[in-house]
Design a protein around this motif. Structure first.
Motif, mmCIF file in Angstrom:
data_model
loop_
_atom_site.group_PDB
_atom_site.id
_atom_site.type_symbol
_atom_site.label_atom_id
_atom_site.label_comp_id
_atom_site.label_asym_id
_atom_site.label_seq_id
_atom_site.Cartn_x
_atom_site.Cartn_y
_atom_site.Cartn_z
ATOM 1 N N ASP A 71 44.663 -73.542 56.597
ATOM 2 C CA ASP A 71 43.746 -74.084 55.603
ATOM 3 C C ASP A 71 42.418 -74.444 56.247
ATOM 4 O O ASP A 71 42.323 -74.697 57.444
ATOM 5 C CB ASP A 71 44.362 -75.297 54.904
ATOM 6 C CG ASP A 71 44.721 -76.414 55.879
ATOM 7 O OD1 ASP A 71 45.105 -76.103 57.023
ATOM 8 O OD2 ASP A 71 44.595 -77.589 55.506
ATOM 9 N N ALA A 171 50.714 -78.551 51.719
ATOM 10 C CA ALA A 171 49.612 -78.369 50.777
ATOM 11 C C ALA A 171 49.658 -79.318 49.590
ATOM 12 O O ALA A 171 48.624 -79.640 49.001
ATOM 13 C CB ALA A 171 49.605 -76.924 50.276
ATOM 14 N N LYS A 174 47.340 -82.522 49.108
ATOM 15 C CA LYS A 174 45.939 -82.148 48.880
ATOM 16 C C LYS A 174 45.751 -81.581 47.480
ATOM 17 O O LYS A 174 44.739 -81.836 46.823
ATOM 18 C CB LYS A 174 45.508 -81.121 49.926
ATOM 19 C CG LYS A 174 45.566 -81.619 51.350
ATOM 20 C CD LYS A 174 45.251 -80.510 52.348
ATOM 21 C CE LYS A 174 45.433 -80.988 53.780
ATOM 22 N NZ LYS A 174 45.209 -79.900 54.768
ATOM 23 N N HIS A 177 45.901 -84.531 44.838
ATOM 24 C CA HIS A 177 44.910 -85.615 44.910
ATOM 25 C C HIS A 177 43.928 -85.615 43.729
ATOM 26 O O HIS A 177 43.715 -86.676 43.118
ATOM 27 C CB HIS A 177 44.151 -85.534 46.241
ATOM 28 C CG HIS A 177 43.218 -86.683 46.471
ATOM 29 N ND1 HIS A 177 43.661 -87.966 46.734
ATOM 30 C CD2 HIS A 177 41.850 -86.746 46.444
ATOM 31 C CE1 HIS A 177 42.616 -88.759 46.878
ATOM 32 N NE2 HIS A 177 41.514 -88.051 46.706
#
Length: 458
Positions: A71, A171, A174, A177
């Protein structure tokens, strides 16, 4: 002296303590695999990214998880690190294995569904060819280095992993969020397929690969529950009780993340054919329920998924019933004429991986539908999954069970409406439509097979 890694049911109490070396042991999956090994009384031995032969002596197996995170914006140095950590790291590991005086019996090495590249809604099995973008090229080279261990007499299994869903890493935190601020939604147009797997299952699959000495080569380490990015976003919103209406446009992602955005927008309809055939049983089989367990533990299973069951006795043998349903043209004959159901594309013959496309009208609205055939088990049944259509989820399981003087035909349907937070109004109408369609279906099947009793589960 090595002991077989095959764990026989009921024998765990007498199994010796096996030693399994793990590169990347401090990572998300590495920690989960180590914990699973500990539960068995086995020992997970952390290894450096490029171990030497002395690090590997006395091990029964090796799990290779080392790799630079992918990422973030892909600068040239970042891409070089991604490739080196996987390709050159695995090459060094296999070289060290070759230098061992007593070699481990098994190597289970990580890979990723990025192996396939961006493939739209093409069903991807372990035998499917690789893609040609950067990540696909890295995965292809990564796997090529790992399978060199077979030349050393080491059984080698490669797990092509999808997005790993976990509460405290990977992942998902994130991704979730923005939803906490009401700004969550799909990436791009949301139509891309996102292979996923819960952390519990990916760790269990590594042990499954260690256990099953008949397994070799690639395994798609993904859930059998096919999901688009839109459905993933909706499921996160459901678990967090937040809306999922704020998409992240593709052009904005490309401006922010550069080449890496292509990975987020890529579509891979990967199917876990090898794991399913080998008998692996998923702990988390439904995306919405898995995310509920991960993001809202203790809240129970989400009520947004609707189910419908219909049973019908047919005085014919199961193989005759299966032959009827496996001819896609017969679907038109058992669908209410008011739907104006018309098949526009089908595989001939139908089998696992076949895609069927058709058009219909529902309450006067034109609908195009594309479905994928999975779990093909003649003459016992099969499952079709909606790839494109009016539902966020539509899974239809057909089962044909021999009974005295005939066959019990069972239809089990699980479905989820789009924009599930707003579906309370539409759900009763949809339920009536589903009931009416299957009532017509039962009548037509009974007529064609000389009568049959039927019932619908409440």
């Amino acid at each position: 002296m090595h002991v077989s890694l095959l764990l026989k049911p009921g024998n765990s109490a007498v199994m010796p303590q096996l030693r399994v070396g793990i590169t990347g042991a401090s990572g998300l999956i590495g920690r989960a695999v180590t914990s699973k090994l500990r539960e068995r009384g086995w020992l997970g031995v952390p290894l450096p990214r490029q171990p030497r032969a002395e690090n590997l002596e006395g091990l029964d197996a090796v799990v290779n998880l080392a790799g630079e995170p992918v990422d973030g914006r892909w600068t040239e140095s970042k891409k070089a690190a991604i490739r080196a950590s996987r390709v050159e790291g695995t090459r060094a590991l296999v070289a060290a294995l070759g230098a061992c005086s007593t070699k481990p019996r098994t190597l289970v090495s990580a890979s990723a569904v990025g192996y396939y590249g961006d493939r739209g809604d093409e069903p991807l099995f372990e035998s499917s060819v690789a893609g040609d973008d950067f990540l696909a090229t890295v995965c292809r080279e990564w796997e090529r280095e790992a399978v060199e261990a077979e030349q050393l007499g080491i059984r080698t299994v490669i797990l092509r992993t999808g997005i790993v869903l976990a509460r405290d890493g990977g992942a998902l935190p994130k991704m979730a969020h923005p939803f906490k601020f009401g700004a969550g939604g799909p990436l791009g147009n949301g139509r891309q397929f996102v292979p996923w797997i819960a952390l519990e299952d990916i760790a269990s699959l590594y042990l499954f690969a260690l256990d099953r000495e008949t397994l070799r080569g690639p395994i798609n380490a993904v859930s059998p529950d096919v999901a688009t990015n839109s459905r993933l976003a909706q499921a996160i919103g459901l678990a967090l009780h937040r809306p999922a209406f704020a998409p992240a446009p593709g052009f904005a992602l490309r401006a922010l993340l550069g080449e890496f955005a292509g990975t987020l927008l890529a579509s891979q309809l990967a199917l876990p054919s090898v794991a399913a055939a080998a008998g692996y049983e998923w702990r988390e089989k439904r995306l919405e329920i898995a995310l509920q367990h991960i993001l809202a533990p203790g809240a129970g299973d989400t009520p947004a998924i609707h189910t419908f069951t219909s049973e019908q006795f047919v005085p014919q043998a199961a193989d005759a019933i299966f032959a009827f349903f496996s001819d896609a043209r017969n679907l038109e004959a058992i669908t209410p004429p008011s739907l104006r159901f018309k098949i526009t594309r089908t595989g001939d013959p139908i089998r696992e991986g076949s895609v069927i496309e058709y058009d219909l009208r529902l309450h006067g609205l034109p609908i195009s539908w594309k479905t994928l055939i999975v779990d093909w088990d003649p003459p016992h049944g099969f499952t079709d999954l909606q790839l494109r259509g009016p539902y966020a989820l539509w899974e239809h399981r057909h089962r044909f069970v021999p009974v005295p003087n005939g066959t019990l035909v069972t239809d089990d349907v699980s479905y989820l409406l789009p924009h599930a937070q707003l579906s309370a109004i539409a759900a009763p109408l949809v339920r009536r439509d589903v009931e009416a369609i299957f009532e017509y279906r039962r009548r037509e099947i009974g007529r064609r097979f000389e009568g049959g009793s039927s019932q619908v589960a409440p």
